[in-house]
Write a protein that holds these residues in place. Structure first.
Motif, PDB file in Angstrom:
ATOM      1  N   GLY A  68       0.779  -1.203  -0.240  1.00  0.00           N
ATOM      2  CA  GLY A  68       0.254   0.038   0.131  1.00  0.00           C
ATOM      3  C   GLY A  68       0.844   1.274   0.146  1.00  0.00           C
ATOM      4  N   LEU A  69       1.951   1.130   0.881  1.00  0.00           N
ATOM      5  CA  LEU A  69       2.775   2.292   0.750  1.00  0.00           C
ATOM      6  C   LEU A  69       3.280   2.749  -0.690  1.00  0.00           C
ATOM      7  CD1 LEU A  69       4.720   4.503   2.309  1.00  0.00           C
ATOM      8  CD2 LEU A  69       6.387   2.541   2.618  1.00  0.00           C
ATOM      9  N   ILE A  70       3.804   1.611  -1.275  1.00  0.00           N
ATOM     10  CA  ILE A  70       4.499   1.834  -2.597  1.00  0.00           C
ATOM     11  C   ILE A  70       3.630   2.218  -3.259  1.00  0.00           C
ATOM     12  CG2 ILE A  70       5.795   0.537  -4.403  1.00  0.00           C
ATOM     13  CD1 ILE A  70       7.265   0.966  -1.614  1.00  0.00           C
ATOM     14  N   ASP A  71       2.377   1.716  -3.524  1.00  0.00           N
ATOM     15  CA  ASP A  71       1.214   2.315  -4.276  1.00  0.00           C
ATOM     16  C   ASP A  71       0.928   3.889  -4.264  1.00  0.00           C
ATOM     17  OD1 ASP A  71       0.819  -0.133  -5.973  1.00  0.00           O
ATOM     18  OD2 ASP A  71      -1.056  -0.558  -4.539  1.00  0.00           O
ATOM     19  N   GLN A  72       0.910   4.036  -2.934  1.00  0.00           N
ATOM     20  CA  GLN A  72       0.600   5.358  -2.649  1.00  0.00           C
ATOM     21  C   GLN A  72       1.913   6.206  -3.169  1.00  0.00           C
ATOM     22  OE1 GLN A  72      -0.338   7.064   1.360  1.00  0.00           O
ATOM     23  NE2 GLN A  72      -1.736   5.348   1.597  1.00  0.00           N
ATOM     24  N   ALA A  73       2.932   5.757  -3.240  1.00  0.00           N
ATOM     25  CA  ALA A  73       4.196   6.776  -3.647  1.00  0.00           C
ATOM     26  C   ALA A  73       4.151   6.628  -5.261  1.00  0.00           C
ATOM     27  CB  ALA A  73       5.512   5.899  -3.416  1.00  0.00           C
ATOM     28  N   LYS A  74       3.654   5.839  -5.800  1.00  0.00           N
ATOM     29  CA  LYS A  74       3.505   5.819  -7.327  1.00  0.00           C
ATOM     30  C   LYS A  74       2.266   6.668  -7.852  1.00  0.00           C
ATOM     31  CE  LYS A  74       4.881   0.874  -7.666  1.00  0.00           C
ATOM     32  NZ  LYS A  74       4.683  -0.537  -8.163  1.00  0.00           N
ATOM     33  N   ALA A  75       1.241   6.645  -7.000  1.00  0.00           N
ATOM     34  CA  ALA A  75       0.224   7.184  -7.125  1.00  0.00           C
ATOM     35  C   ALA A  75       0.173   8.708  -6.911  1.00  0.00           C
ATOM     36  CB  ALA A  75      -1.123   6.727  -6.620  1.00  0.00           C
ATOM     37  N   GLN A  76       0.957   9.054  -5.973  1.00  0.00           N
ATOM     38  CA  GLN A  76       0.948  10.793  -5.472  1.00  0.00           C
ATOM     39  C   GLN A  76       2.360  11.243  -5.833  1.00  0.00           C
ATOM     40  OE1 GLN A  76       0.421   9.995  -1.095  1.00  0.00           O
ATOM     41  NE2 GLN A  76      -1.447   8.918  -1.393  1.00  0.00           N
ATOM     42  N   LEU A  77       3.170  10.681  -6.597  1.00  0.00           N
ATOM     43  CA  LEU A  77       4.505  11.306  -6.788  1.00  0.00           C
ATOM     44  C   LEU A  77       4.292  12.716  -7.694  1.00  0.00           C
ATOM     45  CD1 LEU A  77       7.584  11.383  -7.422  1.00  0.00           C
ATOM     46  CD2 LEU A  77       7.043  10.053  -9.701  1.00  0.00           C
ATOM     47  N   TRP A  78       3.341  12.719  -8.692  1.00  0.00           N
ATOM     48  CA  TRP A  78       3.415  14.007  -9.389  1.00  0.00           C
ATOM     49  C   TRP A  78       2.511  14.995  -8.781  1.00  0.00           C
ATOM     50  CZ3 TRP A  78       6.999  13.534 -12.688  1.00  0.00           C
ATOM     51  CH2 TRP A  78       7.381  12.099 -13.294  1.00  0.00           C
ATOM     52  N   GLU A  79       1.635  14.823  -7.999  1.00  0.00           N
ATOM     53  CA  GLU A  79       0.876  15.826  -7.166  1.00  0.00           C
ATOM     54  C   GLU A  79       1.851  16.530  -6.172  1.00  0.00           C
ATOM     55  OE1 GLU A  79      -1.722  17.619  -7.282  1.00  0.00           O
ATOM     56  OE2 GLU A  79      -2.086  16.601  -9.257  1.00  0.00           O
ATOM     57  N   ILE A  80       3.068  15.643  -5.564  1.00  0.00           N
ATOM     58  CA  ILE A  80       3.982  16.199  -4.952  1.00  0.00           C
ATOM     59  C   ILE A  80       5.145  16.982  -5.412  1.00  0.00           C
ATOM     60  CG2 ILE A  80       6.170  15.256  -3.456  1.00  0.00           C
ATOM     61  CD1 ILE A  80       4.368  12.873  -2.902  1.00  0.00           C
ATOM     62  N   VAL A  81       5.393  16.566  -6.822  1.00  0.00           N
ATOM     63  CA  VAL A  81       6.337  17.452  -7.602  1.00  0.00           C
ATOM     64  C   VAL A  81       5.584  18.493  -7.959  1.00  0.00           C
ATOM     65  CG1 VAL A  81       7.527  17.410  -9.672  1.00  0.00           C
ATOM     66  CG2 VAL A  81       7.653  15.342  -8.439  1.00  0.00           C
ATOM     67  N   ASN A  82       4.535  18.620  -8.248  1.00  0.00           N
ATOM     68  CA  ASN A  82       3.788  19.782  -8.542  1.00  0.00           C
ATOM     69  C   ASN A  82       3.600  20.717  -7.479  1.00  0.00           C
ATOM     70  OD1 ASN A  82       3.093  18.812 -11.212  1.00  0.00           O
ATOM     71  ND2 ASN A  82       1.049  18.210 -10.494  1.00  0.00           N
ATOM     72  N   GLU A  83       3.403  20.590  -6.240  1.00  0.00           N
ATOM     73  CA  GLU A  83       3.168  21.244  -5.097  1.00  0.00           C
ATOM     74  C   GLU A  83       4.674  21.852  -4.834  1.00  0.00           C
ATOM     75  OE1 GLU A  83       0.951  23.322  -2.536  1.00  0.00           O
ATOM     76  OE2 GLU A  83       0.244  22.112  -3.967  1.00  0.00           O
ATOM     77  N   LEU A  84       5.951  21.105  -4.952  1.00  0.00           N
ATOM     78  CA  LEU A  84       7.053  21.561  -4.827  1.00  0.00           C
ATOM     79  C   LEU A  84       7.294  22.638  -5.874  1.00  0.00           C
ATOM     80  CD1 LEU A  84       8.981  18.331  -3.795  1.00  0.00           C
ATOM     81  CD2 LEU A  84       7.892  19.953  -2.250  1.00  0.00           C
ATOM     82  N   SER A  85       6.983  22.502  -7.193  1.00  0.00           N
ATOM     83  CA  SER A  85       7.388  23.432  -8.084  1.00  0.00           C
ATOM     84  C   SER A  85       6.912  24.812  -7.804  1.00  0.00           C
ATOM     85  CB  SER A  85       6.555  22.767  -9.510  1.00  0.00           C
ATOM     86  OG  SER A  85       5.395  22.963  -9.493  1.00  0.00           O
ATOM     87  N   TYR A  86       5.837  25.160  -6.772  1.00  0.00           N
ATOM     88  CA  TYR A  86       5.399  26.403  -6.506  1.00  0.00           C
ATOM     89  C   TYR A  86       6.487  26.867  -5.672  1.00  0.00           C
ATOM     90  CZ  TYR A  86       1.161  24.341  -8.523  1.00  0.00           C
ATOM     91  OH  TYR A  86       0.018  23.844  -9.400  1.00  0.00           O
ATOM     92  N   ALA A  87       7.596  26.231  -5.118  1.00  0.00           N
ATOM     93  CA  ALA A  87       8.366  26.894  -4.127  1.00  0.00           C
ATOM     94  C   ALA A  87       9.090  28.006  -4.818  1.00  0.00           C
ATOM     95  CB  ALA A  87       9.499  25.419  -3.681  1.00  0.00           C
TER      96      ALA A  87
END
Length: 390
Positions: A64-83
């Motif tokens: 489940g953890l690995i699935d969350q990492a795969k599924a949420q990677l791009w939203e994490i990157v997007n949020e960080l791109s606003y830094a």
């Protein structure tokens, strides 16, 4: 001795802030780790790095953890791109480790460096999607210590240097005391954030919170088996169509150019395998400043003033470009570059409407990997004068 004392005192009193002057690393070091080349280069004084090392438990119970990492990677990157950080450019580097898997070498402490610090988002996605789980021994102190010693952490403390370790076994397991590893991290200005996959109180009792407290990091407990909910919006189809147009602007070159272009398409497909909404998130990432491919794409490469198009071998270009003159090739690159910028701006404009739609139609997810990562990164980033705005 007197000179040493004065110099030591000066170092201790030096003010550390986002706008502090930095001294570029003067050495270039190369180290081969498995099939990956690890290297550190001179630090651009106009750049502030966000360095994130993800240490993921890949034992049997962590699917489940690995699935969350795969599924949420791009939203994490997007949020960080606003830094933002004053006038500085922001550079994101992500490293990936797996631990606690019986398929990993026991002599290494059941630990594997999957990827050193990298800003190649396609490569990060590829390695993340390749992870599998298997039973094993989870040595938290050991994997933290390994990541500290192996990775090319920036020496200057103006950069944001973070470790995120996620798992569900006691933090005390293994041959190396987690307190020693955490103390070493604190001395290097690396913050450890711990994510316990399970009950909040159980994570505290098994010392996950203490592991974070030593470096003043964040402790979180998540439901790692909770499926990521992707919400469709009226803007998804428009963004996915723009992604198809965006992909047509890439001009590969070099020995690995065609292979990297193929990898880009494969990671589009991996994102789509979770949902169209996840593919949309990846497209948004591809419109950000974090998505750069100068090692294989001529448009990104020519943004570097030191790049010489004349040095690219004709036989390392796409078939339809091999017969073009240098002038014709430069004109073609300019046309594609202009088209890409226009497409990326359109993606950003449509995404603003998408983000507002999501805010209006979704419940806040506060018990998953994405939330744990972003909350910690933003809180610790603000301490170094990073801000977030979108």
């Amino acid at each position: 001795m007197k000179t040493f004392f004065i110099w030591s005192t000066f170092c201790l009193l030096a003010t550390i802030s986002c706008n502090a002057n930095t001294k570029p690393d003067s050495k270039i070091a190369f180290k081969t780790e498995k099939s990956h080349l690890i290297h550190t280069t001179k630090t651009d004084p106009d750049t502030r790095n966000i360095q994130v090392a993800l240490l993921l438990d890949t034992s049997n119970s962590m699917d489940g953890l690995i699935d969350q990492a795969k599924a949420q990677l791009w939203e994490i990157v997007n949020e960080l791109s606003y830094a933002k950080c004053g006038h500085h450019k922001i550079k994101l580097e992500i490293a990936l480790y797996e631990y606690g898997n019986d398929g990993l070498p026991s002599q290494e402490g059941f630990i594997r460096q999957v990827l050193p610090f990298s800003n190649d988002l396609d490569e990060i996605s590829k390695e993340l999607f390749a992870l599998t789980t298997n039973g094993g021994n989870e040595y938290c102190g050991k994997v933290i210590n390994t990541s500290i010693n192996q990775l090319g952490w920036k020496k200057n403390n103006d950069h944001l240097k973070l470790i995120f370790i996620a798992g569900n076994e006691p933090f005390t397991q293994g041959p190396l005391d987690y307190k020693d590893a955490a103390t070493d991290a604190a001395e290097k200005d690396i913050t450890i954030n711990t994510i316990f996959c399970g009950n909040y109180r159980q994570g505290i009792d098994s010392m996950w919170k203490d592991g974070a407290d030593i470096t003043k990091g964040e402790y979180s407990a998540i439901d790692h088996n909770r499926e990521t909910i992707h919400i469709a919006t009226p803007y998804d189809d428009v963004i996915l169509e723009l992604n198809r147009k965006l992909n047509s602007t890439y001009i590969y070159y070099g020995n690995q150019g065609a292979q990297k272009r193929k990898l880009q398409a494969e990671q589009d497909a991996n994102a789509q395998s979770y949902s169209s909404a996840n593919a949309v998130s990846r497209t948004v990432s591809k419109s950000s400043g974090f998505y750069k491919n100068k090692s294989w794409d001529l448009i990104d490469a020519t943004e570097d003033a030191s790049f010489e198009i004349e040095e690219v071998a004709k036989d390392k270009l796409p078939k339809d470009l091999k017969g073009k003159s240098k002038a014709e090739l430069k004109e073609y690159i300019t046309e594609k570059s202009t088209a890409r910028k226009e497409i990326q701006e359109k993606i950003k404009e449509v995404n603003k409407k998408r983000v507002q739609y999501l805010r209006d139609h979704s419940k806040k997810e506060d018990n998953n990997l994405e939330t744990a990562l972003l909350n910690a990164i933003k809180k610790q980033g603000r301490q170094k004068s990073f801000t977030w705005e979108n």
